[in-house]
Structures are given as structure tokens and as C-alpha cells.
Scaffold this motif. Structure first.
Motif, PDB file in Angstrom:
ATOM      1  N   ALA A  95      -1.803 -15.354  43.448  1.00  0.00           N
ATOM      2  CA  ALA A  95      -2.001 -14.202  44.178  1.00  0.00           C
ATOM      3  C   ALA A  95      -0.776 -12.443  43.576  1.00  0.00           C
ATOM      4  CB  ALA A  95      -1.535 -14.176  45.254  1.00  0.00           C
ATOM      5  N   ILE A  96       0.575 -13.028  42.810  1.00  0.00           N
ATOM      6  CA  ILE A  96       1.053 -12.522  42.311  1.00  0.00           C
ATOM      7  C   ILE A  96       0.384 -11.855  40.987  1.00  0.00           C
ATOM      8  CG2 ILE A  96       3.321 -12.006  41.457  1.00  0.00           C
ATOM      9  CD1 ILE A  96       4.350 -13.989  43.049  1.00  0.00           C
ATOM     10  N   ALA A  97       0.117 -13.018  39.826  1.00  0.00           N
ATOM     11  CA  ALA A  97      -0.715 -12.628  39.263  1.00  0.00           C
ATOM     12  C   ALA A  97      -1.806 -11.701  39.289  1.00  0.00           C
ATOM     13  CB  ALA A  97      -1.297 -13.888  38.336  1.00  0.00           C
ATOM     14  N   ALA A  98      -2.627 -12.395  40.310  1.00  0.00           N
ATOM     15  CA  ALA A  98      -4.270 -11.422  40.548  1.00  0.00           C
ATOM     16  C   ALA A  98      -3.881  -9.694  40.816  1.00  0.00           C
ATOM     17  CB  ALA A  98      -4.447 -11.710  41.934  1.00  0.00           C
ATOM     18  N   VAL A  99      -2.591  -9.639  41.304  1.00  0.00           N
ATOM     19  CA  VAL A  99      -1.737  -8.496  41.421  1.00  0.00           C
ATOM     20  C   VAL A  99      -2.003  -7.792  40.367  1.00  0.00           C
ATOM     21  CG1 VAL A  99      -0.097  -6.753  42.508  1.00  0.00           C
ATOM     22  CG2 VAL A  99      -1.270  -8.593  44.784  1.00  0.00           C
ATOM     23  N   LEU A 100      -0.605  -8.607  39.718  1.00  0.00           N
ATOM     24  CA  LEU A 100      -0.406  -7.807  38.069  1.00  0.00           C
ATOM     25  C   LEU A 100      -1.506  -7.421  36.936  1.00  0.00           C
ATOM     26  CD1 LEU A 100       2.820 -10.252  37.390  1.00  0.00           C
ATOM     27  CD2 LEU A 100       2.954  -7.526  38.385  1.00  0.00           C
ATOM     28  N   ALA A 101      -2.752  -8.175  37.629  1.00  0.00           N
ATOM     29  CA  ALA A 101      -3.794  -7.651  36.732  1.00  0.00           C
ATOM     30  C   ALA A 101      -4.716  -7.132  37.640  1.00  0.00           C
ATOM     31  CB  ALA A 101      -4.915  -9.205  36.451  1.00  0.00           C
ATOM     32  N   ASN A 122       8.167 -14.714  47.246  1.00  0.00           N
ATOM     33  CA  ASN A 122       8.098 -14.312  45.830  1.00  0.00           C
ATOM     34  C   ASN A 122       7.238 -12.807  44.970  1.00  0.00           C
ATOM     35  OD1 ASN A 122       9.031 -16.636  44.812  1.00  0.00           O
ATOM     36  ND2 ASN A 122       7.575 -18.172  46.037  1.00  0.00           N
ATOM     37  N   ALA A 123       6.797 -12.760  46.139  1.00  0.00           N
ATOM     38  CA  ALA A 123       5.444 -10.980  46.398  1.00  0.00           C
ATOM     39  C   ALA A 123       6.970  -9.783  45.800  1.00  0.00           C
ATOM     40  CB  ALA A 123       5.288 -10.958  47.427  1.00  0.00           C
ATOM     41  N   GLY A 124       7.919 -10.007  46.743  1.00  0.00           N
ATOM     42  CA  GLY A 124       9.412  -9.159  46.812  1.00  0.00           C
ATOM     43  C   GLY A 124       9.935  -9.604  45.617  1.00  0.00           C
ATOM     44  N   LEU A 125      10.128 -10.231  45.142  1.00  0.00           N
ATOM     45  CA  LEU A 125      10.995 -11.096  43.547  1.00  0.00           C
ATOM     46  C   LEU A 125      10.318 -10.372  42.938  1.00  0.00           C
ATOM     47  CD1 LEU A 125      12.727 -12.224  42.746  1.00  0.00           C
ATOM     48  CD2 LEU A 125      11.940 -14.567  42.546  1.00  0.00           C
ATOM     49  N   ASN A 126       9.339 -10.321  42.689  1.00  0.00           N
ATOM     50  CA  ASN A 126       8.345  -9.475  41.730  1.00  0.00           C
ATOM     51  C   ASN A 126       8.174  -8.116  41.805  1.00  0.00           C
ATOM     52  OD1 ASN A 126       7.289 -12.326  39.170  1.00  0.00           O
ATOM     53  ND2 ASN A 126       7.881 -12.706  41.358  1.00  0.00           N
ATOM     54  N   GLY A 127       8.088  -7.418  42.687  1.00  0.00           N
ATOM     55  CA  GLY A 127       8.069  -6.005  42.888  1.00  0.00           C
ATOM     56  C   GLY A 127       6.308  -5.629  43.599  1.00  0.00           C
ATOM     57  N   VAL A 128       5.515  -6.475  44.035  1.00  0.00           N
ATOM     58  CA  VAL A 128       4.488  -6.661  44.306  1.00  0.00           C
ATOM     59  C   VAL A 128       3.945  -6.051  45.632  1.00  0.00           C
ATOM     60  CG1 VAL A 128       3.821  -7.607  42.073  1.00  0.00           C
ATOM     61  CG2 VAL A 128       3.809  -9.076  44.068  1.00  0.00           C
ATOM     62  N   THR A 129       3.415  -5.496  45.435  1.00  0.00           N
ATOM     63  CA  THR A 129       2.486  -5.362  47.320  1.00  0.00           C
ATOM     64  C   THR A 129       0.971  -5.866  46.509  1.00  0.00           C
ATOM     65  OG1 THR A 129       2.167  -3.088  46.345  1.00  0.00           O
ATOM     66  CG2 THR A 129       4.141  -3.664  48.174  1.00  0.00           C
ATOM     67  N   GLY A 130       0.037  -5.646  48.201  1.00  0.00           N
ATOM     68  CA  GLY A 130      -0.829  -5.434  48.354  1.00  0.00           C
ATOM     69  C   GLY A 130      -1.354  -7.130  48.774  1.00  0.00           C
ATOM     70  N   ILE A 131      -0.468  -8.612  48.920  1.00  0.00           N
ATOM     71  CA  ILE A 131      -0.792  -9.828  49.276  1.00  0.00           C
ATOM     72  C   ILE A 131      -0.716  -9.315  51.107  1.00  0.00           C
ATOM     73  CG2 ILE A 131       0.009 -11.227  49.173  1.00  0.00           C
ATOM     74  CD1 ILE A 131       0.832 -10.896  46.083  1.00  0.00           C
TER      75      ILE A 131
END
Length: 217
Positions: A95-101, A122-131
């Protein structure tokens, strides 16, 4: 009597009982993983008030998920601007990889409440949103997504018998369906088309596992 809602695991539990690592094949992403799975499992049972918890599959970067995440990040599986379902999300790596992509939105599904918390941590750890995170979707109609990514979901016969009909329904609705798997015997390889194959370091011990990303035609 009002039916109890889904169990919520505190984020602090995940942080307290794991260590932050970068998966070998996907160093762009950091994850909370367990160096001592037995100790984590025991802590989960204590937190739940007794035995019976499922193994902590969410606390490892499994080879099928690593291969899928790598394929997504490298563009072999295009997700930019698309809605994605990460089926059996576990740690949330795919999921995180998909957001980053560049995915427009990702729905991360897992039956395990510990996993659902870990995805958010883990999303928060990587600074991603949208999950967004949800529970078991296998007995429902597939959600409104464009791509289904399923890493390591055919790990035993019972789960495979639940997963495959769901994937078939998603494909029939026009979703692109991709599965990451390190050669488990339950996956019907004859029904699938290989997209790419990668050697992924073992999560348990030394060595490499040849892992393939498959497309359901």
C-alpha cells in the motif's frame, strides 16, 4: 444488545514490540517488523487477554509483497492516478509503495486488527497519506478500485480457496489483478501470466527465494 465493533489495537503496541527496518528489496520504505516473532506473538496474546491470536504475519516483509512493491515502484505495475486495493496488506508495504508510485487512493484490507493498526503506523512512519484501512473483504463484492495487488495471499489451501473467487470477481469487473508469490504450491500458476521474477532475501534465515509477480488475465 449492541454488537461490538471491530477491535482496535493501540498504535503504541506496534511501536513498542517491533523495530524499524528497511526491506531488502524495497529500501525506500521503512517498516515496523519483529526480530523475535515468538516474543511478539506472546505479547499479542497478553494484549488480547488470552491465547488464540493469529501469528503476527503483519510484522514481516514477505517475499511476495516485496516483489509487488518493487514492481510498483519501478513502474512494471503502473498505479499512477489509479485506485488500488492492497489485499492481505499485512505491514502495509505494498500500500505504501503504491502511494509513493502515485496511486490516487489505496484501500488496505486485512482480517487481523494488529495488521490494520500496523498499516497506519507504517504509513505515518513513511510520511504517506491516502491509505484507508478495512477488514476482510473476501466474501463481499470487490470495492470500486482499478487495481488489486495481492502479496503472499495463497499461503495455505483454505485461504487460497477464499482468495481466488474474489480475484476472479475483481477481474470480471475490469480490475487489473496482480499477485506476488514465492512459488507456493497452492497458487494455480497455469491460470496466470508472469510479469517479472525477482530474487528476494528470505525473511527467515539466509538465502534467496525466486518470487514472481503474476497477472490474472
Amino acid at each position: 444488545m449492541t454488537e461490538a465493533g471491530p477491535r482496535v489495537v493501540p498504535a503504541g503496541f506496534v511501536r513498542a514490540h517491533t523495530q524499524v527496518r528497511r526491506p531488502s528489496l524495497v529500501p525506500e520504505v521503512r517498516l515496523h517488523v519483529a526480530d523475535d516473532v515468538v516474543a511478539l506473538w506472546e505479547a499479542m496474546e497478553v494484549a488480547a487477554g488470552g491465547a488464540g491470536e493469529a501469528p503476527p504475519f503483519w510484522a514481516a516483509a514477505w517475499p511476495g509483497g516485496q516483489a509487488l512493491a518493487r514492481a510498483v515502484l519501478d513502474g512494471a505495475v503502473p498505479v499512477g492516478g489509479r485506485r488500488v486495493l492492497d489485499l492481505g496488506s499485512g505491514s502495509g508495504l505494498v500500500a505504501i509503495a503504491a502511494v509513493l508510485a502515485g496511486a490516487r487512493h489505496v484501500l488496505a484490507s486485512d482480517v487481523d486488527p494488529f495488521s490494520r493498526t500496523a498499516v497506519g503506523v507504517n504509513a505515518g512512519l513513511n510520511g504517506v497519506t491516502g491509505i484507508s484501512v478495512t477488514g476482510d473483504v473476501l466474501d463481499r463484492e470487490p470495492p470500486a478500485v482499478d487495481v488489486v495487488l495481492a502479496g503472499d495471499v495463497c499461503y495455505d489451501r483454505e485461504m487460497t480457496e477464499r482468495v481466488l473467487p474474489f480475484l476472479d470477481r475483481a477481474r470480471a469487473r475490469g480490475c487489473e489483478v496482480l499477485v506476488g508469490d514465492p512459488g507456493r504450491p497452492y497458487l494455480p500458476h497455469e491460470r496466470l501470466e508472469p510479469v517479472l521474477a525477482l530474487d528476494v532475501p528470505e525473511t527467515e534465515g539466509p538465502g534467496l527465494r525466486r518470487t514472481t509477480v503474476w497477472r490474472l488475465p
